[in-house]
Design an enzyme around this catalytic site. Structure first.
Site, PDB file in Angstrom:
ATOM      1  N   THR A 161       0.841  -1.195   0.000  1.00 23.71           N
ATOM      2  CA  THR A 161       0.000   0.000   0.000  1.00 23.71           C
ATOM      3  C   THR A 161       0.872   1.239   0.000  1.00 23.71           C
ATOM      4  O   THR A 161       0.506   2.274  -0.516  1.00 23.71           O
ATOM      5  CB  THR A 161      -0.850   0.020   1.283  1.00 23.71           C
ATOM      6  OG1 THR A 161      -1.103  -1.328   1.643  1.00 23.71           O
ATOM      7  CG2 THR A 161      -2.143   0.743   1.056  1.00 23.71           C
ATOM      8  N   PHE A 162       2.009   1.105   0.650  1.00 19.97           N
ATOM      9  CA  PHE A 162       2.832   2.297   0.834  1.00 19.97           C
ATOM     10  C   PHE A 162       4.021   2.353  -0.112  1.00 19.97           C
ATOM     11  O   PHE A 162       4.847   3.228  -0.028  1.00 19.97           O
ATOM     12  CB  PHE A 162       3.301   2.379   2.296  1.00 19.97           C
ATOM     13  CG  PHE A 162       2.149   2.438   3.243  1.00 19.97           C
ATOM     14  CD1 PHE A 162       1.383   3.589   3.351  1.00 19.97           C
ATOM     15  CD2 PHE A 162       1.796   1.344   4.000  1.00 19.97           C
ATOM     16  CE1 PHE A 162       0.292   3.639   4.200  1.00 19.97           C
ATOM     17  CE2 PHE A 162       0.709   1.383   4.859  1.00 19.97           C
ATOM     18  CZ  PHE A 162      -0.043   2.539   4.962  1.00 19.97           C
ATOM     19  N   VAL A 197       8.437  -2.764  -3.568  1.00 18.14           N
ATOM     20  CA  VAL A 197       9.620  -3.371  -2.954  1.00 18.14           C
ATOM     21  C   VAL A 197      10.387  -4.141  -4.034  1.00 18.14           C
ATOM     22  O   VAL A 197       9.789  -4.896  -4.806  1.00 18.14           O
ATOM     23  CB  VAL A 197       9.225  -4.311  -1.790  1.00 18.14           C
ATOM     24  CG1 VAL A 197      10.472  -4.863  -1.111  1.00 18.14           C
ATOM     25  CG2 VAL A 197       8.342  -3.592  -0.780  1.00 18.14           C
ATOM     26  N   LYS A 212      12.754  -0.659  -0.416  1.00 19.03           N
ATOM     27  CA  LYS A 212      11.349  -0.231  -0.307  1.00 19.03           C
ATOM     28  C   LYS A 212      11.295   1.269  -0.552  1.00 19.03           C
ATOM     29  O   LYS A 212      11.872   2.061   0.195  1.00 19.03           O
ATOM     30  CB  LYS A 212      10.825  -0.579   1.089  1.00 19.03           C
ATOM     31  CG  LYS A 212       9.351  -0.274   1.296  1.00 19.03           C
ATOM     32  CD  LYS A 212       8.876  -0.899   2.603  1.00 19.03           C
ATOM     33  CE  LYS A 212       7.547  -0.350   3.069  1.00 19.03           C
ATOM     34  NZ  LYS A 212       7.128  -0.914   4.354  1.00 19.03           N
ATOM     35  N   ASP A 234       0.220  -4.256  12.586  1.00 17.56           N
ATOM     36  CA  ASP A 234      -0.176  -4.813  11.284  1.00 17.56           C
ATOM     37  C   ASP A 234       0.313  -6.251  11.145  1.00 17.56           C
ATOM     38  O   ASP A 234       0.887  -6.637  10.136  1.00 17.56           O
ATOM     39  CB  ASP A 234       0.353  -3.940  10.134  1.00 17.56           C
ATOM     40  CG  ASP A 234      -0.398  -4.196   8.821  1.00 17.56           C
ATOM     41  OD1 ASP A 234      -1.454  -4.866   8.849  1.00 17.56           O
ATOM     42  OD2 ASP A 234       0.081  -3.740   7.771  1.00 17.56           O
TER      43      ASP A 234
END
Ligand code: ATP
Ligand code: MG
Length: 379
Positions: free
Chosen positions: A27-28, A31, A46, A147
């Site tokens: 989502t962010f 990678v 990342k 998470d």
């Protein structure tokens, strides 16, 4: 201040790493697997997504970096350094920032979705032992992961488990002076979200990560997430059907949550954790530990220290190294790259592969997606 105007004298150019392949689409950010051109060491890069460039360097990435710099443990992914790209005409004069991690050959979601990968009981014990050691360490350092899910649990080719993805992590403190914390409640991927978060708790702590550990532990046998709700309401219903009705008798004080009245909580449900999981989990000690991890009341949920002392880890077969088993699986086993489970869903895109592990909370600004039909139903 825009990052493009800054010079970073202590930050290497990401060009020191040679990109090999894309291994994750989070989502962010993306990678990549890459190799240090000088040393040959494998790393994961990342990229920090700069969505709202006007606001400068994203606060979420800063938090992740700060937390990762603090955490140094065998069972927590190692942040090697931060790299950058120089602003050029090819990136609209906007350089990017990369987090450089030690490379891990597998993620647990990828391994579990591959039917050829078989864990013995001793190997499951070793996996859970390392996961709980990691949690024990981060909690002792006053960090909540927030998470926990199989895709965020990495395993090196030598069988060392690493907790990863601290993108939602935060520091916590036990409240002094009786004042409650007001942390955001929109954390943890829905399928792994504990009942206190679903009821709107904002003064939560380490038990939220242990609920996730319980879900992951069960998944070691079921191979699919055990409670795949589409909405917060449905997630609470699934939890009640497995863990029994959410009520003050088993969870004193639960009636104080506003959402306890507002949500439709099934009444008269018996707790059936052991009964429903025994077809998958044959080991009595394992069932007992899962039962204690999936305790509704966070105050009574087992913590990582007690869990590490549980008989599960101290009875035959004892925890057994994963290296041998993993050496038979040389091909990539990332969730992102893993083949879809059922042949008819062979066209599974990366977006689909990602959705398999369930919708994020609002923090991730992801729409709540229906469960991928290719995912096996457990109950
Ligand atoms: N150090 C690493 N070694 C190997 N693979 C990695 C590493 N770090 C991340 N990955 C892969 O990339 C995926 C996404 O990474 P990560 O979870 O850190 O990013 P994210 O953007 O926060 O993802 P998400 O939104 O899916 O939680 C992981 O699930 C894993 O498959
Ligand atoms: Mg992740």
């Amino acid at each position: 201040m825009a990052t493009s105007n800054l010079d970073f004298p202590f930050c290497h150019d990401v060009g020191k790493y040679e990109r090999i392949t894309k291994i994750g689409q989070g989502t962010f950010g993306e990678v990549f697997k890459a190799r240090d051109r000088k040393t040959g060491r494998l790393v994961a890069l990342k990229k920090v997504i700069m969505e709202n460039e006007k606001e400068g360097f994203p606060i979420t990435a800063l938090r992740e970096i700060k937390i990762l710099q603090l955490l140094k443990h065998e069972n927590v992914v190692d942040l090697i350094e931060i790299c950058r790209t120089k602003p050029t005409q090819f990136n609209r004069s906007k350089g990017s920032i990369y987090l450089v991690f030690e490379f891990c050959a597998h993620d647990l979601a990828g391994l579990l979705s591959n039917a050829n990968v078989k864990f013995t009981l001793g190997e499951i014990k070793k996996t859970m032992l390392q996961l709980l050691e990691g949690l024990f360490y981060i909690h002792r350092n006053k960090i909540l992961h927030r998470d926990m899910k199989a895709a965020n649990v990495l395993i090196t080719k030598n069988g060392v488990l690493k907790l990863a993805d601290f993108g939602l992590a935060r520091a916590f403190s036990f409240t002094k002076s009786g004042q409650a914390n007001r942390y955001t409640n929109r954390v943890v991927t829905l399928w792994y979200r504990p009942p206190e978060l679903l009821l709107g708790d904002r003064d939560y702590g380490p038990p939220i990560d242990l609920w996730g550990a319980g879900c992951i532990m069960t998944e070691m046998w079921t191979r699919s997430p055990i409670m795949q709700g589409h909405t917060e309401q449905q997630q609470l219903t699934l939890i009640s059907q497995l863990c029994g009705s959410i009520a003050p008798q088993v969870w004193p004080g639960v009636e104080k949550y506003d959402l306890f009245q507002k949500m439709d909580l099934p009444k008269g449900q018996k707790r059936k954790v052991k009964e429903r999981l025994k077809a998958y989990v044959r080991d009595q000690y394992a069932l007992d530990l899962i039962d204690k991890l999936l305790t509704l009341d966070p105050k009574h949920r087992i913590d990582s220290d007690e869990a590490l002392n549980h008989d599960f880890f101290w009875t035959e077969p004892l925890p057994c190294d994963l290296m041998n088993m993993l050496s038979q699986h040389k091909t990539s086993m990332f969730e992102y790259l893993a083949p879809p489970r059922k042949p008819n869903h062979a066209q599974g895109s990366s977006a689909q592969a990602h959705a398999r592990h369930g919708p994020h909370g609002a923090v991730a600004h992801q729409q709540q997606q229906p469960t991928d039909p290719s995912y096996d139903r457990i109950f």
